[in-house]
Design a protein around this motif. Structure first.
Motif, short mmCIF file in Angstrom:
data_model
loop_
_atom_site.label_atom_id
_atom_site.label_comp_id
_atom_site.label_asym_id
_atom_site.label_seq_id
_atom_site.Cartn_x
_atom_site.Cartn_y
_atom_site.Cartn_z
N GLU A 6 0.81 -1.22 0.00
CA GLU A 6 0.00 0.00 0.00
C GLU A 6 0.85 1.27 0.00
N PHE A 7 1.87 1.32 0.87
CA PHE A 7 2.75 2.48 0.91
C PHE A 7 4.12 2.09 1.45
N VAL A 8 5.09 2.93 1.16
CA VAL A 8 6.45 2.79 1.64
C VAL A 8 6.76 4.06 2.43
N VAL A 9 7.31 3.90 3.62
CA VAL A 9 7.69 5.04 4.44
C VAL A 9 9.01 5.59 3.91
N LEU A 10 9.01 6.87 3.63
CA LEU A 10 10.19 7.54 3.10
C LEU A 10 10.69 8.55 4.14
N PRO A 11 11.89 8.34 4.68
CA PRO A 11 12.38 9.26 5.70
C PRO A 11 12.82 10.60 5.10
N VAL A 12 12.20 11.66 5.58
CA VAL A 12 12.51 13.01 5.10
C VAL A 12 12.69 13.94 6.30
N ALA A 13 13.46 14.98 6.13
CA ALA A 13 13.68 15.96 7.20
C ALA A 13 12.58 17.02 7.22
N ASP A 14 12.05 17.35 6.05
CA ASP A 14 11.07 18.44 5.94
C ASP A 14 9.92 17.96 5.05
N THR A 60 12.87 5.31 12.23
CA THR A 60 14.13 5.75 12.82
C THR A 60 15.21 5.90 11.74
N ALA A 61 14.88 5.54 10.50
CA ALA A 61 15.84 5.68 9.40
C ALA A 61 16.15 7.16 9.17
N ALA A 62 17.39 7.44 8.83
CA ALA A 62 17.82 8.82 8.58
C ALA A 62 17.22 9.34 7.28
N PRO A 63 16.86 10.63 7.23
CA PRO A 63 16.39 11.21 5.98
C PRO A 63 17.41 10.96 4.86
N GLY A 64 16.89 10.52 3.73
CA GLY A 64 17.76 10.26 2.58
C GLY A 64 18.36 8.88 2.55
N SER A 65 18.01 8.02 3.49
CA SER A 65 18.64 6.70 3.57
C SER A 65 17.99 5.63 2.69
N MET A 66 16.82 5.91 2.13
CA MET A 66 16.19 4.93 1.24
C MET A 66 16.84 5.01 -0.13
N GLN A 67 17.30 3.88 -0.62
CA GLN A 67 17.96 3.81 -1.92
C GLN A 67 17.36 2.65 -2.72
N GLY A 68 17.33 2.80 -4.03
CA GLY A 68 16.88 1.72 -4.89
C GLY A 68 15.37 1.64 -5.07
N LEU A 69 14.65 2.69 -4.70
CA LEU A 69 13.22 2.71 -4.97
C LEU A 69 13.02 2.73 -6.49
N CYS A 70 12.01 2.06 -6.97
CA CYS A 70 11.89 1.88 -8.43
C CYS A 70 10.51 2.28 -8.93
N LEU A 71 10.51 3.11 -9.96
CA LEU A 71 9.29 3.49 -10.67
C LEU A 71 9.36 2.85 -12.06
N VAL A 72 8.39 2.01 -12.37
CA VAL A 72 8.36 1.34 -13.67
C VAL A 72 7.67 2.25 -14.68
N VAL A 73 8.29 2.39 -15.84
CA VAL A 73 7.75 3.21 -16.93
C VAL A 73 7.78 2.39 -18.21
N ASP A 74 6.93 2.76 -19.17
CA ASP A 74 6.93 2.01 -20.42
C ASP A 74 7.81 2.64 -21.50
N ASP A 75 8.30 3.85 -21.26
CA ASP A 75 9.22 4.51 -22.19
C ASP A 75 10.21 5.33 -21.36
#
Length: 148
Positions: A6-14, A60-75
């Motif tokens: 349903e959702f992914v938590v993304l750590p952000v500072a602001d 508790t993850a630091a802002p900016g610590s998520m890597q490798g998130l993927c958005l699938v596109v057809d072009d």
């Protein structure tokens, strides 16, 4: 039993800055509630069933610590051009080199589209203002057994 991400938590500072960035990408704002450390916003990419949840105290993850998130596109080329047109600093298109998948640290990448523009193997990448790392991945034909 159905199970859907349903959702992914993304750590952000602001939250406000992050929300503005994702809105500029054309993402839908689902919610924005609370204040200060308790503020939470949810954003959803166009035509996606999965959202991101933005908030400084959701993890508790630091802002900016998520890597490798993927958005699938057809072009991949059109998607990259659209993001660049929206002011996002997106890498040039690259493909997986050596039969593996490209890593966030840049290893396993070769410039340009995948040979024969093979589905799943052409990418571009960008970061949000906090440094969370995203890939665009071109998928034109799904592997057997995958739903579109």
């Amino acid at each position: 039993m159905d199970m859907k991400l349903e959702f992914v938590v993304l750590p952000v500072a602001d939250v406000g800055r992050a929300k503005d960035f994702y809105k500029a990408l054309g993402w839908r704002e689902d919610i924005d509630v609370g204040e200060g450390e308790g503020r939470v916003a949810q954003m959803t990419p166009p035509r996606s069933d999965c959202s991101i949840m933005l908030g400084p105290s959701l993890t508790t993850a630091a802002p900016g610590s998520m890597q490798g998130l993927c958005l699938v596109v057809d072009d991949i080329e059109a998607a990259r051009a659209e993001l660049v047109g929206r002011g996002v600093d997106v890498s040039e298109v690259f493909h997986a080199a050596g039969g593996g998948l490209p890593l966030a640290n840049g290893q396993g990448r070769a410039p340009g589209l995948a040979p024969d523009r093979a589905s799943y193997f052409s990418f571009a990448s960008f970061n949000d203002p906090d440094g969370n790392g995203w890939f665009l991945q071109e998928v034109t034909t799904r592997f057997p057994g995958r739903l579109w």
